[in-house]
Scaffold this active site. Structure first.
Site, PDB file in Angstrom:
ATOM      1  N   HIS A 183     -32.054 -71.966 -18.905  1.00  0.00           N
ATOM      2  CA  HIS A 183     -32.125 -73.405 -19.112  1.00  0.00           C
ATOM      3  C   HIS A 183     -30.838 -73.944 -19.716  1.00  0.00           C
ATOM      4  CE1 HIS A 183     -36.758 -73.964 -18.914  1.00  0.00           C
ATOM      5  NE2 HIS A 183     -36.179 -74.251 -17.782  1.00  0.00           N
ATOM      6  N   CYS A 492     -28.075 -72.282  -1.240  1.00  0.00           N
ATOM      7  CA  CYS A 492     -28.643 -73.274  -2.158  1.00  0.00           C
ATOM      8  C   CYS A 492     -28.897 -72.672  -3.528  1.00  0.00           C
ATOM      9  CB  CYS A 492     -29.922 -73.880  -1.593  1.00  0.00           C
ATOM     10  SG  CYS A 492     -31.243 -72.687  -1.295  1.00  0.00           S
TER      11      CYS A 492
END
Length: 565
Positions: A183, A492
């Site tokens: 994160h 991606c």
């Protein structure tokens, strides 16, 4: 002294360091003298307060940060954890200790599960700290305040802190833990904050240490010479000028086009992505419609969300990934059965094949949304319609690909492809291209499975590196198969956001790159420095290396030499 870690982006920062305060001390395990009912009432107040605070922080931050903080808010009031707390209170634990043990137990469980769930373990620690701080009536550990800009040093950084960083003051991040998909990395990249994670020795950086943080090189130079500071300052100014330049399509120095697309989790990020130069969407994650729900969303509710995204990108391409969930992201209406090794279990297309109604509804909703946006007309010019491409996650072979592509076309999807995240998909790439319209490589999972290194499990975080030659060779196999078939090959995963690695990927045959929108400017600038021939040479050097670090160093050296030459 030079410290090394995993750089996030290509940014640089020059400033003195400030450390995050140490976590609250672990509560003692002494018997409680209070009534369990009274302690539970206190805890419930704290749980509600922390949940509300996290929601408020998310609303203020917006974007990807809001999704992360909303998930943390749900953790604060998770019924399973509350029940565990109540049980511990009944056995004589204090309120502080009951909260600490309940969250620690759940955290350990997530770490054992691996994959996506293991990445959430640090979030639980942060929620636990905030609840205990509220119970004690003291401030939760947070970002220190300073009158001057500084580089923040932390063991790790909680999403609630990263999301609301004052970018006028915090000019860079250094953490001891974490990896490229943590994160901290994701939010730093989305905010364009220069960051280096997984830095060994970061804990020894004292407050007030002047450092040069170079995310592109993954280095922290302590006590730099005046010449080092001057060079870094010049590069910072150069990057600022590049970011401010007029938007243009992604392309190599010889004019070879390399469309730069955005990874998005909802339609809310569309405007920002376009403003940052996204030429379309290379990965639209649809999980936000399904996670935290007790039942699958209706077709019409999905149509509404998909239509909003497609309308924002009329004249461009939008690649949608169908639901990527399963044992490591359990959904009660899909598959919440416990598995010993969920990262290798029933997830992605495997879970959808076992719950075909959910896949049918999603494909039908996507086809309906496309028809509404394009007006059921076949005579529209390319600039007047949106191109919808749909792909399935975790495809292992041609059987998976044929199942998905045929099912998608049956329900009105015109362009259907697959994600290559499992090494087997590269080994049989030619067979997959026989049926799929395109392939998009998810480098995060491809790296995990190739190197048998659970994503961001701390003990093997150093192996979760897409620069590894084994991963790059698999990418090259997919790129070559796509070239032979005359079909697109995209990336991606987070690797596309690494500017120099993006050049290597193009050299391996990748035709489009999709990333967090904040990374587009850096990637566009780096592509423009290399011709296709040079990209192929950099790729050759990378796959010939014997480790990720050596591949990165060899490519960095050759790229610098080419620039001088």
């Amino acid at each position: 002294m030079l410290l090394h870690g995993v750089g996030v982006g290509r940014g640089l920062a020059v400033a003195s360091t400030l450390r995050m305060p140490e976590p609250l001390a672990e509560p003692t395990d002494e018997p409680s003298t209070a009534e369990p009912e009274a302690e539970l009432a206190r805890i419930e107040v704290s749980l509600a307060a922390v949940a509300a605070d996290l929601l408020a922080r998310g609303a203020a931050a917006g974007g990807e940060a809001q999704d992360v903080l909303n998930a943390q808010s749900l953790m604060a009031e998770d019924p399973t954890i509350v029940e565990d707390i109540q049980t511990r209170l009944g056995s004589g634990k204090t309120a502080d200790r009951a909260v600490f043990e309940a969250f620690a137990g759940f955290r350990d469980l997530l770490v054992q599960m691996g994959g996506y769930m293991a990445e959430r373990a640090a979030d639980l620690d942060d929620v636990s700290q905030r609840i205990i701080a509220h119970l004690r009536g003291v401030p939760a550990p947070g970002v220190p305040e300073s009158a001057t800009p500084f580089i923040l040093v932390a063991h790790d950084l909680a999403p609630a802190d990263t999301a609301l960083l004052d970018l006028a003051k915090v000019v860079g991040l250094i953490t001891r833990e974490g990896g490229p998909t943590s994160h901290t990395a994701i939010l730093a990249r989305s905010k364009s904050i220069p960051a280096i994670v997984g830095v060994k020795g970061a804990e020894n950086l004292a407050d007030g240490t002047l450092v040069v943080l170079d995310a592109g090189a993954g280095t922290v130079l302590t006590e730099p010479a005046d010449s080092d500071v001057e060079r870094a300052t010049e590069r910072i100014a150069q990057r600022a000028a590049e970011a401010a330049a007029p938007l243009r399509p992604g392309a190599l120095a010889d004019g070879t086009l390399v469309p730069l697309l955005a990874n998005l989790g909802s339609a809310e990020g569309a405007a920002e992505a376009l403003a940052l130069g996204a030429e379309g969407v290379g990965l639209f994650r649809t999980e936000f419609l399904f996670l935290d729900s007790t039942e699958a969303p209706s077709v019409e509710s999905q149509v509404t969300q998909y239509e909003a995204m497609l309308r924002a990108f009329v004249g461009k391409k939008v690649v949608v990934r169908v639901l990527d969930a399963g044992a490591d992201k359990p959904l009660s209406f899909l598959n919440d059965a416990k598995e010993e090794n969920p990262a290798l279990g029933l997830r992605g297309i495997r879970a959808l094949r076992a719950a075909e109604d959910i896949l049918r509804d999603q494909l039908l909703a996507l086809a309906t949304a496309e028809a509404r946006v394009n007006g059921h007309r076949d005579d529209l010019e390319p600039g007047e319609k949106v191109e919808l491409w749909v792909m399935a996650p975790m495809v292992a072979d041609a059987d998976d690909a044929e199942y998905f592509v045929s099912f998608a076309r049956e329900l009105g999807i015109q362009v259907a492809g697959v994600m290559a995240e499992v090494p087997s998909s590269a080994l049989v790439a030619d067979q997959i291209f026989d049926v799929a319209d395109f392939v998009s490589i998810g480098t995060n999972d491809l790296t995990q499975y190739t190197l048998a290194a659970d994503r961001l499990l701390g003990s093997v975080a150093n192996l979760q590196d897409p620069w590894h030659p084994a991963v790059l060779r698999l990418v090259g196999m997919l790129g070559e198969a796509g070239r032979v078939a005359g079909k697109p090959v995209g990336v991606c995963g987070e690797a596309a956001a690494d500017p120099l690695l993006a050049v290597v990927l193009v050299g391996l045959g990748v035709t489009t790159l999709s990333m967090t929108p904040a990374a587009i400017a850096d990637v566009r600038a780096e592509l423009a420095r290399h011709t296709l021939a040079e990209a192929r040479e950099l790729a050759r050097v990378a796959v010939a290396a014997t480790s990720a670090s050596r591949a990165r160093a060899a490519v960095t050296g050759l790229s610098a030499a080419n620039a001088i030459g």
